[in-house]
Design a protein around this motif. Sequence first.
Motif, mmCIF file in Angstrom:
data_model
loop_
_atom_site.group_PDB
_atom_site.id
_atom_site.type_symbol
_atom_site.label_atom_id
_atom_site.label_comp_id
_atom_site.label_asym_id
_atom_site.label_seq_id
_atom_site.Cartn_x
_atom_site.Cartn_y
_atom_site.Cartn_z
ATOM 1 N N LEU A 1 -5.277 -0.062 17.795
ATOM 2 C CA LEU A 1 -6.674 -0.453 17.609
ATOM 3 C C LEU A 1 -7.481 0.669 16.963
ATOM 4 O O LEU A 1 -8.357 0.410 16.121
ATOM 5 C CB LEU A 1 -7.287 -0.834 18.959
ATOM 6 N N VAL A 2 -7.197 1.904 17.355
ATOM 7 C CA VAL A 2 -7.880 3.046 16.729
ATOM 8 C C VAL A 2 -7.562 3.102 15.236
ATOM 9 O O VAL A 2 -8.450 3.328 14.404
ATOM 10 C CB VAL A 2 -7.467 4.357 17.429
ATOM 11 N N ILE A 3 -6.307 2.874 14.886
ATOM 12 C CA ILE A 3 -5.923 2.903 13.473
ATOM 13 C C ILE A 3 -6.613 1.782 12.706
ATOM 14 O O ILE A 3 -7.080 1.973 11.573
ATOM 15 C CB ILE A 3 -4.395 2.811 13.352
ATOM 16 N N LEU A 4 -6.701 0.597 13.303
ATOM 17 C CA LEU A 4 -7.399 -0.516 12.642
ATOM 18 C C LEU A 4 -8.874 -0.182 12.417
ATOM 19 O O LEU A 4 -9.434 -0.484 11.354
ATOM 20 C CB LEU A 4 -7.277 -1.786 13.482
ATOM 21 N N ALA A 5 -9.496 0.425 13.423
ATOM 22 C CA ALA A 5 -10.900 0.808 13.270
ATOM 23 C C ALA A 5 -11.067 1.837 12.156
ATOM 24 O O ALA A 5 -11.990 1.740 11.331
ATOM 25 C CB ALA A 5 -11.435 1.360 14.593
ATOM 26 N N LEU A 6 -10.162 2.815 12.102
ATOM 27 C CA LEU A 6 -10.226 3.819 11.037
ATOM 28 C C LEU A 6 -9.985 3.192 9.664
ATOM 29 O O LEU A 6 -10.641 3.564 8.684
ATOM 30 C CB LEU A 6 -9.195 4.920 11.295
ATOM 31 N N LEU A 7 -9.071 2.225 9.610
ATOM 32 C CA LEU A 7 -8.815 1.544 8.336
ATOM 33 C C LEU A 7 -10.056 0.810 7.850
ATOM 34 O O LEU A 7 -10.425 0.893 6.669
ATOM 35 C CB LEU A 7 -7.658 0.557 8.504
ATOM 36 N N GLY A 8 -10.734 0.118 8.760
ATOM 37 C CA GLY A 8 -11.967 -0.562 8.379
ATOM 38 C C GLY A 8 -13.050 0.398 7.924
ATOM 39 O O GLY A 8 -13.753 0.137 6.944
ATOM 40 N N VAL A 9 -13.169 1.529 8.609
ATOM 41 C CA VAL A 9 -14.179 2.519 8.236
ATOM 42 C C VAL A 9 -13.882 3.117 6.859
ATOM 43 O O VAL A 9 -14.778 3.280 6.019
ATOM 44 C CB VAL A 9 -14.250 3.633 9.304
ATOM 45 N N VAL A 10 -12.624 3.438 6.610
ATOM 46 C CA VAL A 10 -12.250 4.031 5.318
ATOM 47 C C VAL A 10 -12.503 3.051 4.173
ATOM 48 O O VAL A 10 -13.068 3.418 3.123
ATOM 49 C CB VAL A 10 -10.774 4.470 5.342
ATOM 50 N N LEU A 11 -12.115 1.793 4.347
ATOM 51 C CA LEU A 11 -12.325 0.805 3.289
ATOM 52 C C LEU A 11 -13.815 0.556 3.071
ATOM 53 O O LEU A 11 -14.266 0.393 1.927
ATOM 54 C CB LEU A 11 -11.615 -0.501 3.647
ATOM 55 N N PHE A 12 -14.586 0.516 4.148
ATOM 56 C CA PHE A 12 -16.043 0.375 4.022
ATOM 57 C C PHE A 12 -16.627 1.553 3.245
ATOM 58 O O PHE A 12 -17.484 1.376 2.371
ATOM 59 C CB PHE A 12 -16.672 0.288 5.411
ATOM 60 N N TRP A 13 -16.152 2.757 3.563
ATOM 61 C CA TRP A 13 -16.648 3.953 2.874
ATOM 62 C C TRP A 13 -16.300 3.908 1.390
ATOM 63 O O TRP A 13 -17.125 4.307 0.543
ATOM 64 C CB TRP A 13 -16.039 5.191 3.523
#
Length: 243
Positions: free
Chosen positions: A207-219
């Motif tokens: 779940l942490v990795i998914l959250a980081l993936l979403g943040v990176v793509l948003f950025w």
Amino acid sequence: MIVVAWDLSIRIFHIPAYQVPSPLDVVVVLWQSWPELLSQTWPTTYATVGGFLLSVVFGVPIAMLIAGSRTVESYVYPLLVFSQSIPKVAIAPLFVVWFGFGLLPKVISAFLLGFFPVVVSAVQGFKSVDPDMVDLARAMQGNRLQVFLAVNLPHALPAIFSGLKVSVTLAVVGAVVGEFVGSNSGIGYVLQRSIGTFDLPTMFAALVILALLGVVLFWIVDRIERLVIPWHASQRDNLIIAA
């Protein structure tokens, strides 16, 4: 602060590890299983980016048609709203039946979740163009393409990018939904496997990795927005500073 509250809640209320793992356990799993988790992240990333790009390729032209024609809007818009009322988890198994267990079903699932925000935001952006500016451009002997590129598109870009930011995060969810239904790789597969074995630290790490993936793509989308429409980004920053 969230991590501290998480750890203190476990200690104060004596929450057992089989219900909620401690932050330290999750960090240990991230450290020890990082190569495997990273390798499982790539299929999810490919599906997310593929579905997101399809949302852009199909969403913006359809939004142009809806904004430019009342007839198209009256027929197409209700169908789009109707399609969003169908749970994607319910139809995702059909994609596995039709397209197999490869990458394509995950891309389609990500596309279906990311498509609607792009269309809605782009429609609002194209409809908010000042008619006087369009008339002025036409009075200066601009053809339809020139008017669109000089007036309509630049004015609609801020709204389009707002939809893209929502779309890229929803595409992550869509990719994971596709992996839940049928997959042997990806973060969704890791989550499903962890739930089956009650390996909660690994599940939280995923779940942490998914959250980081979403943040990176948003950025990344936000950086592209600043490059494409720097005037809007500077105005937004000024408003934030003023607030």
